[in-house]
Design a protein around this motif. Sequence first.
Motif, PDB file in Angstrom:
ATOM      1  N   VAL A 172       0.823  -1.217   0.000  1.00  0.00           N
ATOM      2  CA  VAL A 172       0.000   0.000   0.000  1.00  0.00           C
ATOM      3  C   VAL A 172       0.857   1.268   0.000  1.00  0.00           C
ATOM      4  CG1 VAL A 172      -2.106  -1.022   0.939  1.00  0.00           C
ATOM      5  CG2 VAL A 172      -0.423  -0.061   2.512  1.00  0.00           C
ATOM      6  N   ASP A 173       2.011   1.231   0.660  1.00  0.00           N
ATOM      7  CA  ASP A 173       2.893   2.408   0.599  1.00  0.00           C
ATOM      8  C   ASP A 173       3.259   2.688  -0.861  1.00  0.00           C
ATOM      9  OD1 ASP A 173       3.499   2.945   3.533  1.00  0.00           O
ATOM     10  OD2 ASP A 173       4.117   0.844   3.411  1.00  0.00           O
ATOM     11  N   LEU A 174       3.666   1.635  -1.565  1.00  0.00           N
ATOM     12  CA  LEU A 174       4.117   1.825  -2.951  1.00  0.00           C
ATOM     13  C   LEU A 174       3.005   2.333  -3.867  1.00  0.00           C
ATOM     14  CD1 LEU A 174       6.303  -1.408  -3.323  1.00  0.00           C
ATOM     15  CD2 LEU A 174       7.142   0.959  -3.332  1.00  0.00           C
ATOM     16  N   MET A 175       1.767   1.956  -3.550  1.00  0.00           N
ATOM     17  CA  MET A 175       0.651   2.354  -4.426  1.00  0.00           C
ATOM     18  C   MET A 175       0.470   3.870  -4.506  1.00  0.00           C
ATOM     19  SD  MET A 175      -2.347  -0.416  -3.623  1.00  0.00           S
ATOM     20  CE  MET A 175      -3.486   0.132  -4.899  1.00  0.00           C
ATOM     21  N   PHE A 176       0.881   4.590  -3.471  1.00  0.00           N
ATOM     22  CA  PHE A 176       0.659   6.047  -3.454  1.00  0.00           C
ATOM     23  C   PHE A 176       1.713   6.834  -4.231  1.00  0.00           C
ATOM     24  CE2 PHE A 176      -2.034   4.800   0.057  1.00  0.00           C
ATOM     25  CZ  PHE A 176      -3.042   5.755   0.066  1.00  0.00           C
ATOM     26  N   VAL A 177       2.832   6.165  -4.610  1.00  0.00           N
ATOM     27  CA  VAL A 177       3.971   6.926  -5.134  1.00  0.00           C
ATOM     28  C   VAL A 177       3.678   7.679  -6.439  1.00  0.00           C
ATOM     29  CG1 VAL A 177       6.336   6.751  -6.029  1.00  0.00           C
ATOM     30  CG2 VAL A 177       5.686   5.505  -3.973  1.00  0.00           C
ATOM     31  N   PRO A 178       3.133   7.024  -7.486  1.00  0.00           N
ATOM     32  CA  PRO A 178       3.059   7.767  -8.760  1.00  0.00           C
ATOM     33  C   PRO A 178       2.245   9.057  -8.677  1.00  0.00           C
ATOM     34  CG  PRO A 178       2.810   5.436  -9.167  1.00  0.00           C
ATOM     35  CD  PRO A 178       2.768   5.610  -7.665  1.00  0.00           C
TER      36      PRO A 178
END
Length: 246
Positions: A172-178
């Motif tokens: 879930v952390d990675l999902m917010f990056v773009p």
Amino acid sequence: MADLKPLIVWRYHDGGLSPNPWKVVIFLYELNLPFEMRVFDRSDPDVREKEPMVSLTPNGRMPVLEDPNNGMRIWESGAIIEYLVDTYDKSNRLTYTSPRENYQLKSWMHFQMSGQGPYYGQRTWFLHLHHEPLPSAQERYLNEVKRILSVIDKDLTRSGRQWLVGDKMTFVDLMFVPWNSLLLPFMTPTGFESEWKEKYPKCWEWHQRLYGVESVKKAKEFAEGSVKADPSATIELKSVEEIEGR
Ligand SMILES: N[C@@H](CCC(=O)N[C@@H](CS)C(=O)NCC(=O)O)C(=O)O
């Protein structure tokens, strides 16, 4: 992973990589999966009515993932990421299996998909693409962008943790990056970096931490590489100041 056939990610021909396909590419690097990118020509008005699109997705939006290793076809980036983690993160490095953490992961995942994605998308639409300037709509979605940052900031402050769930980086952390990476270049006025750091400091630090993750760096390089390879497809966007006549 050895012996896997490359997974196929579909996107539109739009220069670079729009945020939802980019999100999937982060996971392909993170899970060390071979992949190839295929592109739909957006200038074809009938592209959504024709094969292969009609068999790939009823929604006509990208990304779509095909996995030739088992014949799976999946649309909606959140579902694609769930599939990749369920199928290829065998050691649960990016997830938790206990119900307490698992449902927290789901809460953040749905918040990203129904909150961050659509609000940031509408901010971009009303700022850069709508046929007439609508300052009230631009303002509403900028306020929603700030609200999303504040939700993340408050929760990281409350928990005192570095990551959204538990004590490790999860999917879930990675999902917010773009989408967060597009804030400063395309969605916010000059100087917003200081506002982000001052008003939402835990969220800023978290985003910087994520920016240093190898898979994120590789996905960003991949996106930049596609812009260089095909500058003709890049949409020229004005600065926020220019749009607002400042
Ligand atoms: N909720 C969808 C949104 C997909 C979406 O809107 N994708 C954009 C690119 S980031 C798209 O295909 N836009 C093309 C269009 O609107 O015509 C997801 O996360 O997969």
